[in-house]
Write an enzyme that holds these catalytic residues in place. Structure first.
Site, PDB file in Angstrom:
ATOM      1  CD  GLU A 104      -5.721   0.849   2.360  1.00  0.00           C
ATOM      2  OE1 GLU A 104      -6.553   1.527   1.721  1.00  0.00           O
ATOM      3  OE2 GLU A 104      -5.717  -0.388   2.388  1.00  0.00           O
ATOM      4  CB  SER A 120      -8.696  -1.863   4.353  1.00  0.00           C
ATOM      5  OG  SER A 120      -9.011  -3.127   3.848  1.00  0.00           O
ATOM      6  NE  ARG A 136      -4.127  -1.890   0.302  1.00  0.00           N
ATOM      7  CZ  ARG A 136      -4.150  -3.175  -0.035  1.00  0.00           C
ATOM      8  NH1 ARG A 136      -3.090  -3.727  -0.611  1.00  0.00           N
ATOM      9  NH2 ARG A 136      -5.230  -3.897   0.163  1.00  0.00           N
TER      10      ARG A 136
HETATM   11  N1  EPU Z   1     -10.818 -11.097  10.045  1.00  0.00           N
HETATM   12  C1  EPU Z   1     -11.413 -10.970  11.275  1.00  0.00           C
HETATM   13  N2  EPU Z   1     -12.542 -10.212  11.386  1.00  0.00           N
HETATM   14  C2  EPU Z   1     -13.127  -9.607  10.316  1.00  0.00           C
HETATM   15  C3  EPU Z   1     -12.541  -9.750   9.053  1.00  0.00           C
HETATM   16  C4  EPU Z   1     -11.370 -10.487   8.940  1.00  0.00           C
HETATM   17  O1  EPU Z   1     -10.935 -11.508  12.264  1.00  0.00           O
HETATM   18  O2  EPU Z   1     -14.129  -8.918  10.523  1.00  0.00           O
HETATM   19  C5  EPU Z   1      -9.548 -11.832   9.927  1.00  0.00           C
HETATM   20  C6  EPU Z   1      -9.708 -13.271   9.536  1.00  0.00           C
HETATM   21  O3  EPU Z   1      -8.718 -14.003  10.209  1.00  0.00           O
HETATM   22  C7  EPU Z   1      -9.385 -13.250   8.051  1.00  0.00           C
HETATM   23  C8  EPU Z   1      -8.327 -12.179   7.982  1.00  0.00           C
HETATM   24  O4  EPU Z   1      -8.746 -11.225   8.956  1.00  0.00           O
HETATM   25  O5  EPU Z   1      -8.894 -14.473   7.613  1.00  0.00           O
HETATM   26  C9  EPU Z   1      -8.175 -11.534   6.624  1.00  0.00           C
HETATM   27  O6  EPU Z   1      -9.430 -10.968   6.236  1.00  0.00           O
HETATM   28  P1  EPU Z   1      -9.705 -10.571   4.705  1.00  0.00           P
HETATM   29  O7  EPU Z   1      -9.401 -11.704   3.808  1.00  0.00           O
HETATM   30  O8  EPU Z   1     -11.051  -9.970   4.630  1.00  0.00           O
HETATM   31  O9  EPU Z   1      -8.592  -9.490   4.387  1.00  0.00           O
HETATM   32  P2  EPU Z   1      -8.028  -8.211   5.177  1.00  0.00           P
HETATM   33  O10 EPU Z   1      -6.644  -8.507   5.622  1.00  0.00           O
HETATM   34  O11 EPU Z   1      -8.978  -7.756   6.230  1.00  0.00           O
HETATM   35  C10 EPU Z   1      -6.927  -7.211   3.028  1.00  0.00           C
HETATM   36  C11 EPU Z   1      -6.886  -5.911   2.284  1.00  0.00           C
HETATM   37  C12 EPU Z   1      -8.171  -5.706   1.491  1.00  0.00           C
HETATM   38  C13 EPU Z   1      -8.309  -6.853   0.508  1.00  0.00           C
HETATM   39  C14 EPU Z   1      -8.321  -8.176   1.298  1.00  0.00           C
HETATM   40  C15 EPU Z   1      -8.302  -9.390   0.400  1.00  0.00           C
HETATM   41  C16 EPU Z   1      -5.477  -4.427   3.585  1.00  0.00           C
HETATM   42  C17 EPU Z   1      -5.402  -3.226   4.458  1.00  0.00           C
HETATM   43  N3  EPU Z   1      -6.687  -4.805   3.200  1.00  0.00           N
HETATM   44  O12 EPU Z   1      -7.980  -7.127   3.997  1.00  0.00           O
HETATM   45  O13 EPU Z   1      -8.029  -4.496   0.750  1.00  0.00           O
HETATM   46  O14 EPU Z   1      -9.497  -6.737  -0.256  1.00  0.00           O
HETATM   47  O15 EPU Z   1      -7.120  -8.266   2.108  1.00  0.00           O
HETATM   48  O16 EPU Z   1      -7.048  -9.535  -0.191  1.00  0.00           O
HETATM   49  O17 EPU Z   1      -4.433  -4.996   3.242  1.00  0.00           O
HETATM   50  C18 EPU Z   1      -8.462  -2.144   0.846  1.00  0.00           C
HETATM   51  O18 EPU Z   1      -7.235  -1.989   0.822  1.00  0.00           O
HETATM   52  O19 EPU Z   1      -9.264  -1.163   0.896  1.00  0.00           O
HETATM   53  C19 EPU Z   1      -8.991  -3.493   0.826  1.00  0.00           C
HETATM   54  C20 EPU Z   1     -10.320  -3.753   0.908  1.00  0.00           C
END
Ligand code: EPU
Length: 339
Positions: free
Chosen positions: A335, A240, A165
């Site tokens: 972010e 995010s 990012r």
């Molecule tokens: N999780 C929770 N609670 C929640 C949601 C997620 O505990 O409410 C935990 C779970 O363990 C899950 C893990 O977080 O396995 C990862 O969740 P998710 O796959 O939804 O991904 P994220 O890390 O929360 C990142 C990016 C997103 C992107 C997704 C998918 C960042 C800051 N965000 O989110 O990007 O769509 O991965 O690759 O890196 C954005 O940048 O605006 C964005 C949406």
């Protein structure tokens, strides 16, 4: 070409109602140079706006908002026998529009980045990423106008300094260049990335067990995003709100000993932990405080249910940062750009 005292509400996906003193739109490099040459623009603070999908306005903007409306999508090198094709996109095109264009041209490489809100020109600024892919994986080069001189310059992959990012345009070159076009190197033979577990399970739900196409992967990503991330047209948000923090292996191990369920993904130099998990453990997921709150399907997403002020959302972000720091000793960083 220059409007005064304009509401920015239609121009940010949080739907925050603040005003800009000036707003100028440009649809070409020539128009952009003409705008930059106006004395009232030259002397004003500038904000370059794409889709406004990574921004939180907390007050009126006293300078000039420059709205990038440069269009155009084309395959630049037409060698059909080549393994790859170079696609040029105008910075004002919608990112998802570019993904759909690539799929229609039977080019793969950005299908995992389907449905990310925002424009093509904003994509390199924060090296957008999702479901195991990042912009930098297919990025070839970009063209940008230097604000102080109006000169058009090309930035190679290396010169963009991409990170998680991050890019030079968020760091040392912040507010110095306006991206006018982006060139991506895409594959004619599908090279799919289905390493992300949710993509595999969603493909299986779709009845696709073997040999998915880029179109299938795009469809799976769209389904996953729609199930977790609120549609900004319905609920104001900027995806995010925080980055996922990276811990040293030692800090991660210490935290994992206290919280055995803590998820973590190895990255060079340490372990990345999901901020959403930390925020959820602090009890924030789905909480609503008046007009704003934390999304009930994804704790990393702050939302405006309608009528929230930017300052309310910023204060909520600070409260979340403080509670994650207190409970886990981990520092979260936004972010989203807070203005
Ligand atoms: N999780 C929770 N609670 C929640 C949601 C997620 O505990 O409410 C935990 C779970 O363990 C899950 C893990 O977080 O396995 C990862 O969740 P998710 O796959 O939804 O991904 P994220 O890390 O929360 C990142 C990016 C997103 C992107 C997704 C998918 C960042 C800051 N965000 O989110 O990007 O769509 O991965 O690759 O890196 C954005 O940048 O605006 C964005 C949406």
């Amino acid at each position: 070409m220059l409007e005064h005292d304009v509401s920015l509400r239609p121009y940010n996906t949080f739907g925050i109602d603040v005003k800009a003193r000036m707003l100028g739109r440009f649809a070409s490099v020539v128009e952009l140079r003409a705008l930059l040459a106006l004395p009232e623009v030259a002397s004003a603070e500038k904000l370059i706006l794409g889709g406004g999908s990574n921004l939180l306005f907390t007050k009126d903007f006293e300078g000039v908002v420059l709205k990038n409306e440069i269009r155009g999508l084309e395959v630049v090198d037409q060698d059909e026998a080549a393994e790859t094709a170079l696609v040029r996109a105008g910075a004002g095109e919608s990112w998802h529009g570019l993904v759909q264009y690539a799929l229609a041209q039977k080019l793969s490489g950005i299908e995992n980045l389907s449905l990310i809100p925002g424009t093509v020109g904003a994509a390199p600024l924060q090296n957008i990423g999702a479901y195991g892919a990042e912009l930098k994986d297919t990025f070839d080069r970009l063209e940008a106008v230097e604000i102080s001189t109006g000169r058009l310059r090309t930035f190679t992959h290396e010169e963009c300094g991409f990170g998680y990012r991050e890019s030079v345009f968020k760091g040392p070159l912040r507010n110095q260049y306006i991206v006018t076009s982006v060139l991506l190197r895409l594959h004619r033979q599908a090279r799919l990335n289905v390493s992300y577990g949710a993509i595999r399970t969603t493909l299986a739900d779709m009845g696709i067990e073997a040999d998915p196409t880029p179109q299938d992967v795009s469809e799976a990503v769209i389904r996953i995003r729609r199930s977790k991330l609120p549609d900004p047209a319905q609920i104001g948000n900027a995806g995010s709100f925080f980055k996922n923090p990276e811990l040293s292996q030692a800090s991660f191990d210490a935290l994992k000993a206290r919280y055995p369920d803590l998820p973590g993904y190895p990255v060079p130099g340490g372990v990345k932990v999901p901020a959403a998990w930390l925020i959820e453990q602090c009890g924030w997921k789905g909480r609503r405080l008046g007009y704003h709150g934390v999304h009930d399907q994804q704790a990393l997403v702050l939302v405006n249910h309608g009528g929230a002020q930017g300052g309310d959302i910023r204060d909520l972000a600070h409260q979340i940062i403080a509670s994650v720091r207190e409970k886990f000793g981990v520092e979260l960083h936004p972010e989203v750009n807070i203005m």
